[in-house]
Design a protein around this motif. Structure first.
Motif, PDB file in Angstrom:
ATOM      1  N   ASN A  38       0.875  -1.168   0.000  1.00 56.63           N
ATOM      2  CA  ASN A  38       0.000   0.000   0.000  1.00 56.63           C
ATOM      3  C   ASN A  38       0.921   1.229   0.000  1.00 56.63           C
ATOM      4  N   GLN A  39       0.360   2.424   0.093  1.00 54.97           N
ATOM      5  CA  GLN A  39       1.182   3.620   0.014  1.00 54.97           C
ATOM      6  C   GLN A  39       2.175   3.717   1.165  1.00 54.97           C
ATOM      7  N   ASP A  40       1.767   3.299   2.361  1.00 54.35           N
ATOM      8  CA  ASP A  40       2.673   3.345   3.512  1.00 54.35           C
ATOM      9  C   ASP A  40       3.858   2.387   3.333  1.00 54.35           C
ATOM     10  N   ALA A  41       3.581   1.207   2.778  1.00 52.24           N
ATOM     11  CA  ALA A  41       4.646   0.224   2.561  1.00 52.24           C
ATOM     12  C   ALA A  41       5.661   0.736   1.546  1.00 52.24           C
ATOM     13  N   LEU A  42       5.158   1.373   0.482  1.00 58.95           N
ATOM     14  CA  LEU A  42       6.058   1.910  -0.536  1.00 58.95           C
ATOM     15  C   LEU A  42       6.887   3.067   0.015  1.00 58.95           C
ATOM     16  N   THR A  43       6.252   3.907   0.806  1.00 61.97           N
ATOM     17  CA  THR A  43       6.972   5.029   1.414  1.00 61.97           C
ATOM     18  C   THR A  43       8.098   4.528   2.313  1.00 61.97           C
ATOM     19  N   LYS A  44       7.807   3.527   3.138  1.00 62.14           N
ATOM     20  CA  LYS A  44       8.822   2.967   4.038  1.00 62.14           C
ATOM     21  C   LYS A  44       9.940   2.307   3.241  1.00 62.14           C
ATOM     22  N   THR A  45       9.577   1.629   2.151  1.00 56.70           N
ATOM     23  CA  THR A  45      10.575   0.988   1.286  1.00 56.70           C
ATOM     24  C   THR A  45      11.548   2.018   0.729  1.00 56.70           C
ATOM     25  N   GLN A  46      11.000   3.149   0.287  1.00 58.23           N
ATOM     26  CA  GLN A  46      11.843   4.197  -0.282  1.00 58.23           C
ATOM     27  C   GLN A  46      12.670   4.917   0.772  1.00 58.23           C
ATOM     28  N   GLU A  47      12.152   4.981   1.983  1.00 58.98           N
ATOM     29  CA  GLU A  47      12.859   5.698   3.046  1.00 58.98           C
ATOM     30  C   GLU A  47      14.040   4.921   3.604  1.00 58.98           C
ATOM     31  N   ASN A  48      13.842   3.595   3.837  1.00 59.96           N
ATOM     32  CA  ASN A  48      14.939   2.839   4.448  1.00 59.96           C
ATOM     33  C   ASN A  48      15.707   1.956   3.469  1.00 59.96           C
ATOM     34  N   GLY A  49      15.254   1.898   2.189  1.00 60.81           N
ATOM     35  CA  GLY A  49      15.985   1.147   1.175  1.00 60.81           C
ATOM     36  C   GLY A  49      15.845  -0.353   1.267  1.00 60.81           C
ATOM     37  N   LEU A  50      14.914  -0.824   2.100  1.00 62.04           N
ATOM     38  CA  LEU A  50      14.652  -2.254   2.237  1.00 62.04           C
ATOM     39  C   LEU A  50      13.202  -2.523   1.860  1.00 62.04           C
ATOM     40  N   VAL A  51      12.964  -3.582   1.092  1.00 57.58           N
ATOM     41  CA  VAL A  51      11.617  -3.879   0.613  1.00 57.58           C
ATOM     42  C   VAL A  51      10.680  -4.160   1.784  1.00 57.58           C
ATOM     43  N   THR A  52       9.604  -3.403   1.834  1.00 52.72           N
ATOM     44  CA  THR A  52       8.572  -3.575   2.858  1.00 52.72           C
ATOM     45  C   THR A  52       7.227  -3.792   2.188  1.00 52.72           C
ATOM     46  N   PHE A  53       6.549  -4.863   2.551  1.00 49.06           N
ATOM     47  CA  PHE A  53       5.253  -5.204   1.970  1.00 49.06           C
ATOM     48  C   PHE A  53       4.126  -4.879   2.946  1.00 49.06           C
ATOM     49  N   TYR A  54       2.899  -5.023   2.446  1.00 49.63           N
ATOM     50  CA  TYR A  54       1.731  -4.981   3.318  1.00 49.63           C
ATOM     51  C   TYR A  54       1.154  -6.383   3.372  1.00 49.63           C
ATOM     52  N   SER A  55       1.067  -6.937   4.570  1.00 43.41           N
ATOM     53  CA  SER A  55       0.528  -8.280   4.743  1.00 43.41           C
ATOM     54  C   SER A  55      -0.996  -8.230   4.746  1.00 43.41           C
ATOM     55  N   TRP A  62       5.223  -5.258   6.811  1.00 40.61           N
ATOM     56  CA  TRP A  62       6.313  -6.142   7.231  1.00 40.61           C
ATOM     57  C   TRP A  62       7.492  -5.994   6.269  1.00 40.61           C
ATOM     58  N   THR A  63       8.653  -5.774   6.840  1.00 40.81           N
ATOM     59  CA  THR A  63       9.874  -5.648   6.054  1.00 40.81           C
ATOM     60  C   THR A  63      10.456  -7.033   5.839  1.00 40.81           C
ATOM     61  N   LYS A  64      10.638  -7.394   4.588  1.00 43.92           N
ATOM     62  CA  LYS A  64      11.192  -8.710   4.274  1.00 43.92           C
ATOM     63  C   LYS A  64      12.569  -8.867   4.930  1.00 43.92           C
ATOM     64  N   GLY A  65      12.709  -9.910   5.750  1.00 47.55           N
ATOM     65  CA  GLY A  65      13.974 -10.176   6.423  1.00 47.55           C
ATOM     66  C   GLY A  65      14.031  -9.699   7.854  1.00 47.55           C
ATOM     67  N   GLU A  66      12.957  -9.082   8.341  1.00 47.17           N
ATOM     68  CA  GLU A  66      12.986  -8.549   9.699  1.00 47.17           C
ATOM     69  C   GLU A  66      13.112  -9.644  10.753  1.00 47.17           C
ATOM     70  N   ILE A  67      12.729 -10.869  10.388  1.00 48.15           N
ATOM     71  CA  ILE A  67      12.879 -12.003  11.305  1.00 48.15           C
ATOM     72  C   ILE A  67      14.072 -12.876  10.906  1.00 48.15           C
ATOM     73  N   SER A  68      14.171 -13.186   9.608  1.00 55.61           N
ATOM     74  CA  SER A  68      15.219 -14.086   9.120  1.00 55.61           C
ATOM     75  C   SER A  68      16.566 -13.397   8.909  1.00 55.61           C
ATOM     76  N   GLY A  69      16.531 -12.073   8.703  1.00 53.62           N
ATOM     77  CA  GLY A  69      17.761 -11.357   8.376  1.00 53.62           C
ATOM     78  C   GLY A  69      18.057 -11.354   6.892  1.00 53.62           C
ATOM     79  N   ASN A  70      17.193 -12.011   6.101  1.00 51.33           N
ATOM     80  CA  ASN A  70      17.369 -12.079   4.651  1.00 51.33           C
ATOM     81  C   ASN A  70      16.670 -10.889   3.982  1.00 51.33           C
ATOM     82  N   TYR A  71      17.272  -9.721   4.139  1.00 53.63           N
ATOM     83  CA  TYR A  71      16.667  -8.497   3.618  1.00 53.63           C
ATOM     84  C   TYR A  71      16.802  -8.395   2.105  1.00 53.63           C
ATOM     85  N   LEU A  72      15.976  -7.539   1.512  1.00 51.95           N
ATOM     86  CA  LEU A  72      16.028  -7.242   0.089  1.00 51.95           C
ATOM     87  C   LEU A  72      16.383  -5.762  -0.056  1.00 51.95           C
ATOM     88  N   LYS A  73      17.635  -5.492  -0.400  1.00 52.96           N
ATOM     89  CA  LYS A  73      18.107  -4.122  -0.520  1.00 52.96           C
ATOM     90  C   LYS A  73      17.710  -3.549  -1.879  1.00 52.96           C
TER      91      LYS A  73
END
Length: 215
Positions: A38-55, A62-73
């Motif tokens: 959603n718009q918030d997920a895209l904004t967060k993705t652009q702000e921190n440079g890590l892919v963030t989705f809306y569940s 949820w930021t991909k890798g926030e639990i596993s550490g397998n982030y998407l830069k």
């Protein structure tokens, strides 16, 4: 103030506020996964440079890798022609799929990114020597020996072509490319840099030809 994602001209109305997103590895071109923003997920993705989705199941970001550490830069974000889908090129940190695979999609047609996989194995053999690994033995022998092997395989490839032996040509060309990749990694380079250079040369050539046509 204009938000970053507004510059993408996305059609949020058409998608009911939820944009489908395709994640692709920028180096291997492998499609890694699919999700929604959603718009918030895209904004967060652009702000921190890590892919963030809306569940859609948990109704939260949820930021991909926030639990596993397998982030998407994030490397690059683009839209499709209808402005209702995003393509995000990423540098994957670890395995993307929760099952331990590099991609959530399973396919046997992996010729496009096989060279990238080969480079990963070669880099591992370079840094983690194995007594029963031919690649490790090459790195132990040093740059001169590796370069010599590239020269030898190049000559054998030429001879196979001159003899019009297609099977042998495929075998020798395979040996040549393998040893060339080993040499590149010996110099802390990779084949993707060679491809980038070829692309730049082609673009320069196209621009030069365009200038000639305008004269």
């Amino acid at each position: 103030m204009l938000k970053k994602h507004d510059l993408l001209n996305l059609d949020w109305t058409k998608t009911n506020g939820m944009i489908p997103v395709i994640i692709q590895d920028y180096s291997s071109s492998e499609v890694l996964m699919h999700g929604y923003m959603n718009q918030d997920a895209l904004t967060k993705t652009q702000e921190n440079g890590l892919v963030t989705f809306y569940s859609r199941t948990k109704n939260c970001l949820w930021t991909k890798g926030e639990i596993s550490g397998n982030y998407l830069k994030v490397i690059e974000i683009s839209t499709d022609c209808d402005n209702d889908t995003l393509l995000i090129l990423v540098a994957a940190q670890g395995k993307t799929c929760h099952l331990g695979n590099s991609s959530c999609f399973i396919s046997n047609k992996y010729n496009i990114n096989f060279l990238f996989k080969l480079e990963e194995i070669i880099e591992e053999r370079k840094n983690e020597f194995s007594d029963d690994s031919y690649t490790s033995s090459l790195y132990k022998s040093g740059t001169s020996r590796i370069a010599q092997k590239v020269g030898e395989e190049a000559i054998e490839t030429i001879l196979a072509a001159m003899n019009k032996d297609q099977i042998e040509l495929i075998n020798e060309a395979s040996d040549l490319i393998y040893h060339l990749v080993v040499l590149l990694h010996d110099q802390d380079l990779n084949f993707n840099l060679v491809i980038d250079n070829l692309k730049k040369r082609r673009e320069k050539n196209l621009n030069t030809n365009s200038e000639k046509l305008l004269k």
